[in-house]
Design an enzyme around this catalytic site. Structure first.
Site, PDB file in Angstrom:
ATOM      1  CB  SER A 117      -0.827   0.228   1.056  1.00  0.00           C
ATOM      2  OG  SER A 117      -1.754  -0.970   1.647  1.00  0.00           O
ATOM      3  CG  HIS A 138      -3.080  -1.126  -3.380  1.00  0.00           C
ATOM      4  ND1 HIS A 138      -3.799  -0.026  -3.031  1.00  0.00           N
ATOM      5  CD2 HIS A 138      -2.878  -1.559  -2.107  1.00  0.00           C
ATOM      6  CE1 HIS A 138      -3.938   0.225  -1.828  1.00  0.00           C
ATOM      7  NE2 HIS A 138      -3.234  -0.597  -1.087  1.00  0.00           N
ATOM      8  CD  GLU A 150      -5.287   2.211  -6.019  1.00  0.00           C
ATOM      9  OE1 GLU A 150      -5.853   3.445  -6.012  1.00  0.00           O
ATOM     10  OE2 GLU A 150      -4.354   2.151  -5.030  1.00  0.00           O
ATOM     11  CG  ASN A 188      -4.581   4.026   0.958  1.00  0.00           C
ATOM     12  OD1 ASN A 188      -5.722   3.982   1.031  1.00  0.00           O
ATOM     13  ND2 ASN A 188      -3.433   3.144   0.742  1.00  0.00           N
TER      14      ASN A 188
HETATM   15  P1  NAD Z   1      -0.827  -9.194   8.091  1.00  0.00           P
HETATM   16  O1  NAD Z   1       0.202  -8.929   9.096  1.00  0.00           O
HETATM   17  O2  NAD Z   1      -2.188  -9.767   8.331  1.00  0.00           O
HETATM   18  O3  NAD Z   1      -0.328 -10.629   7.094  1.00  0.00           O
HETATM   19  C1  NAD Z   1       1.121 -10.561   6.677  1.00  0.00           C
HETATM   20  C2  NAD Z   1       1.588 -12.124   6.729  1.00  0.00           C
HETATM   21  O4  NAD Z   1       2.885 -12.239   6.203  1.00  0.00           O
HETATM   22  C3  NAD Z   1       1.766 -12.789   8.023  1.00  0.00           C
HETATM   23  O5  NAD Z   1       0.998 -14.008   8.025  1.00  0.00           O
HETATM   24  C4  NAD Z   1       3.210 -13.193   8.092  1.00  0.00           C
HETATM   25  O6  NAD Z   1       3.480 -14.336   8.663  1.00  0.00           O
HETATM   26  C5  NAD Z   1       3.367 -13.371   6.633  1.00  0.00           C
HETATM   27  N1  NAD Z   1       5.042 -13.204   6.227  1.00  0.00           N
HETATM   28  C6  NAD Z   1       5.935 -12.268   6.911  1.00  0.00           C
HETATM   29  N2  NAD Z   1       7.055 -12.495   6.220  1.00  0.00           N
HETATM   30  C7  NAD Z   1       6.859 -13.489   5.359  1.00  0.00           C
HETATM   31  C8  NAD Z   1       7.711 -14.253   4.273  1.00  0.00           C
HETATM   32  N3  NAD Z   1       8.824 -13.756   4.370  1.00  0.00           N
HETATM   33  N4  NAD Z   1       7.212 -15.030   3.647  1.00  0.00           N
HETATM   34  C9  NAD Z   1       6.012 -15.288   3.578  1.00  0.00           C
HETATM   35  N5  NAD Z   1       4.980 -14.975   4.583  1.00  0.00           N
HETATM   36  C10 NAD Z   1       5.369 -14.067   5.319  1.00  0.00           C
HETATM   37  O7  NAD Z   1      -0.742  -8.171   7.008  1.00  0.00           O
HETATM   38  P2  NAD Z   1      -1.872  -7.519   6.060  1.00  0.00           P
HETATM   39  O8  NAD Z   1      -2.609  -6.659   6.712  1.00  0.00           O
HETATM   40  O9  NAD Z   1      -2.408  -8.795   5.222  1.00  0.00           O
HETATM   41  O10 NAD Z   1      -1.045  -6.751   4.836  1.00  0.00           O
HETATM   42  C11 NAD Z   1      -0.106  -7.319   3.808  1.00  0.00           C
HETATM   43  C12 NAD Z   1       0.151  -6.550   2.803  1.00  0.00           C
HETATM   44  O11 NAD Z   1      -0.962  -6.050   2.152  1.00  0.00           O
HETATM   45  C13 NAD Z   1       0.994  -5.294   3.063  1.00  0.00           C
HETATM   46  O12 NAD Z   1       1.946  -5.129   2.124  1.00  0.00           O
HETATM   47  C14 NAD Z   1      -0.020  -4.391   3.474  1.00  0.00           C
HETATM   48  O13 NAD Z   1       0.608  -2.991   3.370  1.00  0.00           O
HETATM   49  C15 NAD Z   1      -0.882  -4.628   2.102  1.00  0.00           C
HETATM   50  N6  NAD Z   1      -2.378  -3.926   2.392  1.00  0.00           N
HETATM   51  C16 NAD Z   1      -2.956  -4.185   3.800  1.00  0.00           C
HETATM   52  C17 NAD Z   1      -4.308  -3.731   3.534  1.00  0.00           C
HETATM   53  C18 NAD Z   1      -5.236  -3.592   5.209  1.00  0.00           C
HETATM   54  O14 NAD Z   1      -6.132  -3.097   5.069  1.00  0.00           O
HETATM   55  N7  NAD Z   1      -4.713  -4.654   5.909  1.00  0.00           N
HETATM   56  C19 NAD Z   1      -4.969  -3.169   2.436  1.00  0.00           C
HETATM   57  C20 NAD Z   1      -4.130  -3.201   1.289  1.00  0.00           C
HETATM   58  C21 NAD Z   1      -2.801  -3.624   1.260  1.00  0.00           C
END
Ligand code: NAD
Length: 375
Positions: A117, A138, A150, A188
């Protein structure tokens, strides 16, 4: 052979894997933690179950979708996937390592997508030997319910990689929108003044309840302050701080001192029981008279940000409108607002704010030009 691999089984990864399976794609979901995989699968099962209860999905479709998802902790399971979507934690170094490791196992034609993001696609792609195959996809939270994706092209992204990502997004039943690799992409970024302007109004002494009521009165589902209470002020402030930094401290992105002190005080919003509103209170306070100019001021700043994004070639006006309606649930897109309110009125509002408060309110060149041409 799988159709898609999703790396990271957290909130977003599990949602992306579920959407892929519902789109009929055989999906492998990978995480470094077994318990994250178990949690991801549980979330998916619960959501699919709810869909069946609501009559949106048949029992066969539910079972079919679950059968299409496998889980693993081994990166080798991504080897034959034509598309890998990375959704690990938002940390540049972690993502760069994941991309470099992925490149060592996948085939030459595999497209590598990131769900970041707030980081740049360029910065992640630079960790690979072939940055032309790296693209942003995204997704929005909760993925199964949100239609927008996106599709972010960095400076090295090959058009064929963006096209592939777009096709897969469509296969998942989503609406892909092309955007260039700029901080906050469309949603965003253009939504930022929605919060920041409301916070400035509170700092100027306007009651939060009046601001939210005015914005709801303009057709939004929620006001910016109640929405920030819902998102969590810590999360909302972190997005503002990241954009402020990545836009080289342009004053219009300056985060709010008030919000910072709320975070420091633990007033995080709903999750802590109190933010702008007290969620333990029996009854919310009565709101005074609604001030329409408050809504106009917030909307004018959103419109200006959209014109700035347009001037910078981030996306087309039509796509920015579509993205804000699908990704932020706005009742109208910013360019549709501009048409409704009138460019001259918006310019008058921005110019008077600029005279009072300074350069944060300088009108976008393309908005000024639209005013001159009478568009
Ligand atoms: P989250 O913390 O819920 O999940 C992240 C996961 O990645 C965890 O389960 C962790 O164990 C795993 N992980 C960490 N290192 C790893 C690796 N080397 N290999 C494999 N797995 C690994 O995070 P999230 O909220 O799902 O966000 C994930 C991505 O999506 C981020 O880049 C975030 O910016 C983006 N994003 C989040 C949202 C939101 O609202 N949460 C919205 C859009 C984009």
């Amino acid at each position: 052979m799988v159709d898609i691999a999703v790396v990271g089984a957290g909130t977003m990864g599990a949602g992306i894997a579920q959407s892929a399976a519902l789109g009929g794609l055989s999906t492998v979901m990978l995480d470094v933690q077994e318990n994250a995989l178990a949690r991801g699968r549980e979330t998916m099962e619960r959501d699919l179950e709810r869909r069946v209860e609501r009559g949106r999905l048949s029992e066969d479709e539910r079972r079919g979708a679950l059968d299409l998802v496998s889980t693993t902790t081994s990166l080798e399971a991504c080897a034959d996937a034509p598309l890998v979507v990375e959704a690990v934690i938002e940390d540049l170094e972690v993502k760069r390592r994941v991309f470099a490791d992925l490149e060592a196992v996948v085939g030459g034609e595999t497209v590598l997508a990131t769900n970041t993001s707030s980081l740049s696609v360029a910065g992640i792609a630079a960790a690979t030997e072939r940055p032309e195959r790296v693209v942003g996809m995204h997704f929005f939270n909760p993925v199964p319910a949100m239609c927008l994706v996106e599709i972010v092209s960095g400076p090295s992204t090959d058009p064929s990689a963006a096209r592939r990502a777009e096709e897969v997004a469509e296969r998942l039943g989503k609406t892909p929108i092309r955007v260039s690799d700029t901080p906050g992409f469309i949603v965003n970024r253009v939504a930022r003044p929605f919060y920041l302007e409301a916070l400035r109004l509170v700092e100027e002494g306007v009651e939060p309840g009046r601001i939210d009521a005015a914005i709801r009165g303009a057709g939004f589902r929620m006001g910016p302050l109640e929405l920030a209470d819902l998102i969590g002020h810590d999360v909302n402030l972190a997005v503002s701080e990241s954009l402020f930094e990545r836009y080289y401290y342009q004053p219009r992105f300056r985060p709010s001192h008030l919000q910072r002190s709320m975070v420091e005080a633990g007033l995080l919003g709903r999750k802590s029981g109190r933010g702008f509103y007290d969620y333990g209170a029996e009854k919310q306070e009565e709101v005074g008279e609604v001030a329409e100019h408050v809504a106009l001021r917030v909307i004018c700043c959103v419109v200006n940000e959209a014109y700035l994004a347009l001037s910078e070639g981030v996306a087309t006006a039509e796509d920015i409108d579509k993205a804000m309606k699908l990704g932020a649930n706005y009742p109208r897109g910013p360019f549709e607002w501009a048409e409704e309110i009138g460019v001259q009125s918006i310019l008058r509002m921005l110019d008077s704010l600029r005279d009072a408060y300074g350069e944060a309110y300088i009108a976008a060149p393309s908005l000024r030009a639209a005013g001159r041409s009478g568009a």
